[in-house]
Design an enzyme around this catalytic site. Structure first.
Site, PDB file in Angstrom:
ATOM      1  N   VAL A  61      39.925  26.912  34.239  1.00 51.93           N
ATOM      2  CA  VAL A  61      40.666  28.075  34.761  1.00 51.93           C
ATOM      3  C   VAL A  61      40.281  29.355  34.032  1.00 51.93           C
ATOM      4  O   VAL A  61      40.055  30.395  34.642  1.00 51.93           O
ATOM      5  CB  VAL A  61      42.193  27.838  34.652  1.00 51.93           C
ATOM      6  CG1 VAL A  61      42.952  29.052  35.166  1.00 51.93           C
ATOM      7  CG2 VAL A  61      42.589  26.586  35.425  1.00 51.93           C
ATOM      8  N   ARG A  85      51.125  41.001  31.055  1.00 53.03           N
ATOM      9  CA  ARG A  85      50.346  41.188  32.297  1.00 53.03           C
ATOM     10  C   ARG A  85      51.284  41.475  33.467  1.00 53.03           C
ATOM     11  O   ARG A  85      50.846  41.779  34.566  1.00 53.03           O
ATOM     12  CB  ARG A  85      49.554  39.915  32.617  1.00 53.03           C
ATOM     13  CG  ARG A  85      48.586  39.539  31.537  1.00 53.03           C
ATOM     14  CD  ARG A  85      47.718  38.399  31.966  1.00 53.03           C
ATOM     15  NE  ARG A  85      47.016  38.673  33.202  1.00 53.03           N
ATOM     16  CZ  ARG A  85      46.001  39.527  33.319  1.00 53.03           C
ATOM     17  NH1 ARG A  85      45.627  40.235  32.291  1.00 53.03           N
ATOM     18  NH2 ARG A  85      45.394  39.705  34.474  1.00 53.03           N
ATOM     19  N   ASN A  88      57.016  32.135  32.794  1.00 55.52           N
ATOM     20  CA  ASN A  88      56.157  32.548  33.918  1.00 55.52           C
ATOM     21  C   ASN A  88      56.872  32.546  35.270  1.00 55.52           C
ATOM     22  O   ASN A  88      56.235  32.710  36.300  1.00 55.52           O
ATOM     23  CB  ASN A  88      54.899  31.679  33.946  1.00 55.52           C
ATOM     24  CG  ASN A  88      54.059  31.930  32.710  1.00 55.52           C
ATOM     25  OD1 ASN A  88      54.258  32.939  32.014  1.00 55.52           O
ATOM     26  ND2 ASN A  88      53.162  31.027  32.404  1.00 55.52           N
ATOM     27  N   ASP A 138      47.572  25.625  30.547  1.00 53.31           N
ATOM     28  CA  ASP A 138      48.459  25.961  29.423  1.00 53.31           C
ATOM     29  C   ASP A 138      48.856  24.736  28.625  1.00 53.31           C
ATOM     30  O   ASP A 138      49.459  24.862  27.557  1.00 53.31           O
ATOM     31  CB  ASP A 138      49.753  26.611  29.942  1.00 53.31           C
ATOM     32  CG  ASP A 138      49.456  27.811  30.789  1.00 53.31           C
ATOM     33  OD1 ASP A 138      50.102  27.956  31.840  1.00 53.31           O
ATOM     34  OD2 ASP A 138      48.549  28.566  30.429  1.00 53.31           O
ATOM     35  N   CYS A 142      47.176  37.500  26.793  1.00 54.56           N
ATOM     36  CA  CYS A 142      46.349  36.729  25.845  1.00 54.56           C
ATOM     37  C   CYS A 142      44.859  36.935  26.120  1.00 54.56           C
ATOM     38  O   CYS A 142      44.422  37.008  27.265  1.00 54.56           O
ATOM     39  CB  CYS A 142      46.691  35.243  25.984  1.00 54.56           C
ATOM     40  SG  CYS A 142      48.352  34.895  25.432  1.00 54.56           S
TER      41      CYS A 142
END
Ligand code: EPZ
Length: 437
Positions: free
Chosen positions: A331, A95, A23, A309, A119
């Protein structure tokens, strides 16, 4: 790699090397588009999300080479428009394409972004992104299979306040503001370590970015940016996943590359559940010190809170804790899909659609937050399960390695989106499994 057969019940023991964060690395690659000269990115993991972004950069004329294994040299000097078909082919399940908007508008005056993948853990809208781009002066044209953007009067600094400290939207603003005309003020920004690492990269390129104590970020637009040379921050999510695997399988895993500062909150929870860890110079040793695991109540939040996560792999360990744990996901709206498979394996997890009202919570209460109530200890047994998403998929793997008996896990390809060489890593840890055709 479509499916694995796993024989569980053995502690995972050994060393895994965690490299650059999925990320961060993917965003750093997009940032290279903004430079007038080449950029060098180090500690790049061999994961499919990186390949998706590489493909998108190459169709836009960026020359990407690998001077050394784990390094990418990105040359943006011949950036050009790409046609929809070329872009669509590379959009894949990622994304990241949405973050190409600002850089392409700066370089080419227009951008076409295909509909996003990623996802299925919620509806994952991009309204914060599009609202911000419009404030910079972009014109957003929704098309059947994506969005077309132009900036007829160029991009100008803006005052933006995010309704929620969105990681992606913060990156969208950073990647657009650095070369916009004038100053941009971003309120309620995300400040995850991966964001701070992206800010460090942009600063190396010549950007002027100030992060205030109250999560307000000021960006002073500059005419042009140079390239960067940067070693990516380590992957906190992967490190936390292997730590939970050590706990769940009563094993002992040295995660090379993991650093304490960026994992402080995770380490507190890991210790409270009954895990032990030793921080070394070049990594962290995570192990089950013996004794029963303890139940816990944990709520996911933005940094420096407990990352969303991290909850999926931890839940597997919580199925072995003696008592009732509660994991409150605040979230994403639908991030407990993986618990169905754990219940198939003998866990006792109840997911409540309505979360827990926390009056002191910092972020506005989200209508669809969820709470998973995990009652342990359960003895997991093998089952045939299908991977739903990236982090949930890794939890299926840990659960199968924890369970007594044989499991077959299908759709495991998703796991390689975010976990580099996880088959080799499992082998190094003594896992008993077979890759099926
Ligand atoms: C990033 O997703 C990460 N992905 C996610 O990791 C991570 O879980 C998430 O940040 C939170 O830390 C990447 O960096 C590629 P958000 P992102 O924008 O940027 C809502 C993984 O497994 N929202 O912070 O998409 C959104 O629906 C992945 O590595 C809007 O409503 O996360 C969510 O509920 C999973 N409108 C919340 O905000 C928007 O325009 C947080 O999303 C944008 C977001």
């Amino acid at each position: 790699m479509e499916s694995l057969t796993v024989w569980g019940g053995k502690p995972l023991q050994g060393t895994v090397h965690v490299r650059g964060a999925k990320n961060l690395v993917t965003k750093a690659m997009v940032a290279a588009l903004l430079g007038e000269t080449e950029s060098l990115l180090k500690d790049v993991p061999a994961i499919s999300d990186v390949e998706v972004v590489r493909g998108l950069l190459e169709v836009h004329g960026v020359v990407v080479t690998e001077p050394e294994p784990g390094e990418l040299l990105l040359d943006p000097r011949n950036v050009k428009s790409a046609n929809f078909v070329e872009i669509e082919v590379h959009a894949g399940s990622s994304r990241i394409p949405i973050l190409f908007c600002g850089p392409l508008l700066h370089q080419l005056g227009e951008a076409f972004i295909p509909d996003l993948g990623g996802c299925r853990i919620g509806d994952r809208p991009i309204d914060f992104h599009l609202d911000a781009l419009r404030k910079f002066g972009a014109v957003v044209d929704k098309q059947p299979n994506g969005i077309h953007l132009t900036a007829p009067n160029g991009l100008k600094g803006a005052h933006i306040e995010l309704p929620y400290p969105s990681v992606g939207a913060t990156e969208q603003v950073l990647l657009t503001a650095v070369r916009a005309e004038g100053v941009t003020e971003l309120k309620n920004a995300a400040i995850e370590p991966e964001i701070m690492d992206l800010i460090a990269i942009l600063q190396k390129m010549g950007a002027i970015i100030t992060v205030e104590p109250n999560r307000v970020i000021f960006i002073e637009g500059v005419e042009k940016l140079g390239g960067y040379s940067h070693r990516a921050i380590f992957d906190r999510n992967e490190a936390a996943s292997w730590a939970s695997a050590a706990l769940a399988t009563e094993g002992d895993i040295f995660v090379k590359g993991a650093k304490q500062q960026e994992l402080l909150t995770f380490l507190n929870i890991f210790r409270k559940v009954g895990g032990a860890f030793d921080v070394e110079e070049d990594g962290i040793r995570f192990y089950h010190p013996g004794g029963a695991l303890k139940p816990i109540v944990v709520e996911t939040d933005v940094h420096p809170g407990f990352m969303t996560d991290w909850q999926q792999p931890l839940v597997v360990a919580l199925t072995k804790a003696e008592g009732v744990s509660v994991v409150h996901e605040t979230v994403y709206e639908n991030r407990f899909g993986f618990t169905d498979a754990l219940n198939q394996m003998g866990a006792d997890i109840v997911v409540h659609r309505d979360g827990l009202a926390g009056v002191t919570r910092r972020v506005p209460r989200r209508p669809l937050e969820q709470a998973a109530v995990v009652t342990g200890p359960s003895k997991l047994h093998g089952a045939d399960v299908r991977v739903p998403d990236l982090r949930g998929g890794f939890s299926h793997l840990i659960a199968a390695l924890t369970a007594e008996g044989e499991s077959t896990i299908t759709n495991v390809g998703i796991i390689s989106r975010g976990y580099e060489h996880f088959g080799e890593k499992l082998q190094a840890l003594g896992a008993d499994f077979r890759v099926n055709a």
